[in-house]
Write an enzyme that holds these catalytic residues in place. Structure first.
Site, mmCIF file in Angstrom:
data_model
loop_
_atom_site.group_PDB
_atom_site.id
_atom_site.type_symbol
_atom_site.label_atom_id
_atom_site.label_comp_id
_atom_site.label_asym_id
_atom_site.label_seq_id
_atom_site.Cartn_x
_atom_site.Cartn_y
_atom_site.Cartn_z
ATOM 1 C CB SER A 1 0.036 -17.443 0.817
ATOM 2 O OG SER A 1 0.192 -18.735 1.321
ATOM 3 C CB THR B 1 -0.235 -22.881 5.159
ATOM 4 O OG1 THR B 1 -0.381 -22.352 3.825
ATOM 5 C CG2 THR B 1 -0.032 -24.384 5.066
ATOM 6 N N PRO C 1 -5.471 -1.402 -6.823
ATOM 7 C CG PRO C 1 -4.674 -3.231 -8.002
ATOM 8 C CD PRO C 1 -4.276 -2.215 -6.984
ATOM 9 C CG HIS D 1 -2.173 -0.861 0.939
ATOM 10 N ND1 HIS D 1 -3.458 -0.398 1.011
ATOM 11 C CD2 HIS D 1 -2.275 -2.173 0.591
ATOM 12 C CE1 HIS D 1 -4.307 -1.377 0.723
ATOM 13 N NE2 HIS D 1 -3.615 -2.472 0.477
ATOM 14 C CG ASP D 2 4.790 3.687 1.493
ATOM 15 O OD1 ASP D 2 4.207 4.746 1.184
ATOM 16 O OD2 ASP D 2 6.001 3.637 1.743
ATOM 17 C CG ASP E 1 -3.482 -20.647 2.673
ATOM 18 O OD1 ASP E 1 -4.211 -21.647 2.802
ATOM 19 O OD2 ASP E 1 -2.259 -20.714 2.424
ATOM 20 C CG ASP F 1 2.306 -21.944 1.957
ATOM 21 O OD1 ASP F 1 1.414 -21.100 1.685
ATOM 22 O OD2 ASP F 1 2.092 -22.931 2.683
ATOM 23 C CB VAL G 1 0.179 5.248 -2.870
ATOM 24 C CG1 VAL G 1 -0.319 6.686 -2.906
ATOM 25 C CG2 VAL G 1 -1.002 4.278 -2.827
HETATM 26 C C1 HEM Z 1 -5.040 -6.696 -6.994
HETATM 27 C C2 HEM Z 1 -4.299 -6.388 -5.970
HETATM 28 C C3 HEM Z 1 -4.766 -6.516 -4.556
HETATM 29 C C4 HEM Z 1 -6.000 -6.304 -4.022
HETATM 30 C C5 HEM Z 1 -7.255 -5.849 -4.732
HETATM 31 C C6 HEM Z 1 -5.896 -6.600 -2.616
HETATM 32 C C7 HEM Z 1 -6.941 -6.487 -1.726
HETATM 33 C C8 HEM Z 1 -6.899 -6.953 -0.431
HETATM 34 C C9 HEM Z 1 -8.038 -7.016 0.458
HETATM 35 C C10 HEM Z 1 -9.444 -6.548 0.111
HETATM 36 C C11 HEM Z 1 -7.610 -7.574 1.615
HETATM 37 C C12 HEM Z 1 -8.453 -7.869 2.863
HETATM 38 C C13 HEM Z 1 -8.534 -6.677 3.766
HETATM 39 C C14 HEM Z 1 -9.452 -6.950 4.909
HETATM 40 O O1 HEM Z 1 -10.654 -7.171 4.662
HETATM 41 O O2 HEM Z 1 -9.000 -6.948 6.075
HETATM 42 C C15 HEM Z 1 -6.198 -7.847 1.472
HETATM 43 C C16 HEM Z 1 -5.413 -8.393 2.458
HETATM 44 C C17 HEM Z 1 -4.046 -8.550 2.346
HETATM 45 N N1 HEM Z 1 -3.280 -8.179 1.264
HETATM 46 FE FE1 HEM Z 1 -3.946 -7.634 -0.542
HETATM 47 N N2 HEM Z 1 -4.619 -6.986 -2.333
HETATM 48 C C18 HEM Z 1 -3.889 -6.952 -3.484
HETATM 49 C C19 HEM Z 1 -2.566 -7.234 -3.617
HETATM 50 C C20 HEM Z 1 -1.699 -7.454 -2.568
HETATM 51 C C21 HEM Z 1 -0.261 -7.450 -2.656
HETATM 52 C C22 HEM Z 1 0.522 -7.190 -3.928
HETATM 53 C C23 HEM Z 1 0.203 -7.698 -1.404
HETATM 54 C C24 HEM Z 1 1.634 -7.774 -0.911
HETATM 55 C C25 HEM Z 1 2.672 -8.010 -1.657
HETATM 56 C C26 HEM Z 1 -0.944 -7.872 -0.548
HETATM 57 C C27 HEM Z 1 -0.879 -8.210 0.782
HETATM 58 C C28 HEM Z 1 -1.976 -8.465 1.575
HETATM 59 C C29 HEM Z 1 -1.901 -9.052 2.893
HETATM 60 C C30 HEM Z 1 -0.640 -9.516 3.596
HETATM 61 C C31 HEM Z 1 -3.214 -9.100 3.381
HETATM 62 C C32 HEM Z 1 -3.655 -9.604 4.763
HETATM 63 C C33 HEM Z 1 -3.666 -8.425 5.714
HETATM 64 C C34 HEM Z 1 -4.025 -8.748 7.152
HETATM 65 O O3 HEM Z 1 -4.377 -9.883 7.468
HETATM 66 O O4 HEM Z 1 -3.939 -7.825 7.979
HETATM 67 N N3 HEM Z 1 -2.076 -7.699 -1.278
HETATM 68 N N4 HEM Z 1 -5.799 -7.461 0.218
HETATM 69 CA CA LIG Z 2 -0.193 -19.968 3.230
HETATM 70 CA CA LIG Z 3 3.833 5.938 -0.823
#
Ligand code: HEM
Ligand SMILES: [Ca+2]
Ligand SMILES: [Ca+2]
Length: 337
Positions: free
Chosen positions: A206, A258, A175, A42-43, A255, A263, A46
């Site tokens: 994952s 795991t 996105p 997110h950083d 996931d 993974d 942007v």
């Molecule tokens: C198309 C791109 C992406 C979209 C639309 C997206 C969207 C989201 C959404 C909606 C959540 C759930 C938030 C919630 O309800 O608490 C999430 C969680 C997460 N996203 Fe993404 N994400 C994307 C790409 C990525 C990328 C590239 C990464 C890191 C390299 C990432 C890392 C994570 C992680 C680690 C979580 C879990 C956060 C937590 O448990 O606190 N995401 N993402």
């Molecule tokens: Ca996993």
């Molecule tokens: Ca930034």
């Protein structure tokens, strides 16, 4: 420029201190690790990896954290824990180049007692004079991905902090969970990732969780046909109503197999129609992304290599270096506040 071990002279222990703090936090609350991975995304997406995300709403500045896209982000307060450890432990005596000095200065006629305090920093002032706040996040991710069972990623350091928040750019940079695959690909391609790198990067899902507000449209009023019916039943158990209170902590793990290990299970889940977000599941329906889903599902080592490469690329998006930006005294506020 960004360098490997940028602080080797100015603060040789910096990276070790941060790694220790990150590990301690991980041992106390495993999910801090998960948050740093999302923070990096997110950083860095942007504008730049410039800690713009960390700025809080104050004096007319709107925090990027307030955006809908940041929904569910957590653990920001622990950035301060890491920062405080740096300030306490990092020696203020800085190494540096040998400097040849000119001579011939004359002596003052007066004392400037009144100016001492405003001129000299105090012993407990922040070490942020030398350390960019967001290093903590950059380095966190390096160590943390390894803690989460992912690859060890050697990251460069030396990023400086933004002077402003880019709240207005969040929605056009990140996105949404239900965006089309075409839009998702183009967002990531704009920072130089190729299709394989993008599919690898989404493997971050994952670990961690998704709140029901981001899921219910796939469950109610009818179940999304691309979702495994049994899995949908499970998800309905996690999210029992079509209109969850956004403030309630109702969520499903990204996931289920795991949940705390970074993974390739994510890809196996996708092949089993157990992708949580629409953007996840779409990776199997698009002919350009599908082959990579299969490849990663079959080979965790290969996935990890591609994930490491993609994270590095993301972490080097448009960094502020040299005299650009600033080094924040407090990572939550620009220095001018
Ligand atoms: C198309 C791109 C992406 C979209 C639309 C997206 C969207 C989201 C959404 C909606 C959540 C759930 C938030 C919630 O309800 O608490 C999430 C969680 C997460 N996203 Fe993404 N994400 C994307 C790409 C990525 C990328 C590239 C990464 C890191 C390299 C990432 C890392 C994570 C992680 C680690 C979580 C879990 C956060 C937590 O448990 O606190 N995401 N993402
Ligand atoms: Ca996993
Ligand atoms: Ca930034």
């Amino acid at each position: 420029d960004l360098l490997l071990n940028y602080y080797s002279e100015s603060c040789p222990n910096a990276e070790d201190i941060i790694k220790q703090e990150v590990t301690d936090l991980y041992n106390e609350h495993g999910n801090t690790a998960v948050s740093w991975v999302r923070n990096l995304f997110h950083d860095c997406m942007v504008k730049s990896c410039d800690a713009s995300l960390l700025l809080e709403t104050v004096n007319g500045i709107e925090s990027e954290q307030a955006s809908e896209r940041s929904f569910g982000m957590r653990n920001f307060k622990y950035v301060s824990t890491i920062k405080e450890a740096l300030e306490k432990k990092c020696p203020l005596t800085l190494g540096g180049p040998r400097i040849e000095m000119k001579t011939g200065r004359r002596d003052s006629k007066e004392s400037y007692g009144n100016f001492v305090e405003e001129s000299l920093p105090n012993h407990n002032d922040s070490i942020t004079l030398v350390l960019s706040r967001f290093q903590s996040i950059g380095l966190d991710v390096e160590g943390i991905v390894a803690l989460l069972g992912g690859p060890r990623i050697e990251m460069k350091t030396g990023r400086r902090d933004s002077k402003e928040s880019y709240a207005n750019f969040v929605e056009e940079s990140l996105p949404n969970h239900n965006d089309s695959i075409t839009l998702v690909l183009s967002r990531f391609q704009s920072i130089g990732l190729d299709v394989e790198g993008i599919v690898a990067l989404l493997g971050a899902h994952s670990v961690g969780r998704t709140h029901c507000t981001n899921l219910v449209h796939r469950l109610y009023p009818t179940v999304d046909p691309t979702l495994d019916p049994q899995y949908a039943e499970y998800l309905k158990g996690r999210c029992p109503t079509p209109n969850p209170d956004p403030k309630a902590v109702l969520y499903a793990r990204n996931d289920r197999e795991t949940p705390m290990i970074l993974d390739n299970m994510y890809y196996k889940n996708l092949l089993g129609h157990k992708g949580l977000l629409i953007v996840d599941q779409q990776l199997t329906s698009d002919p350009t992304t599908y082959p990579y889903v299969e490849k990663f599902a079959a080979d965790n080592g290969y996935f990890q290599d591609q994930f490491a490469k993609a994270v590095l690329l993301l972490s080097e998006n448009n960094p502020l270096t040299g005299a650009d930006g600033e080094i924040r005294k407090d990572c939550r506020y620009a220095n001018s506040i």
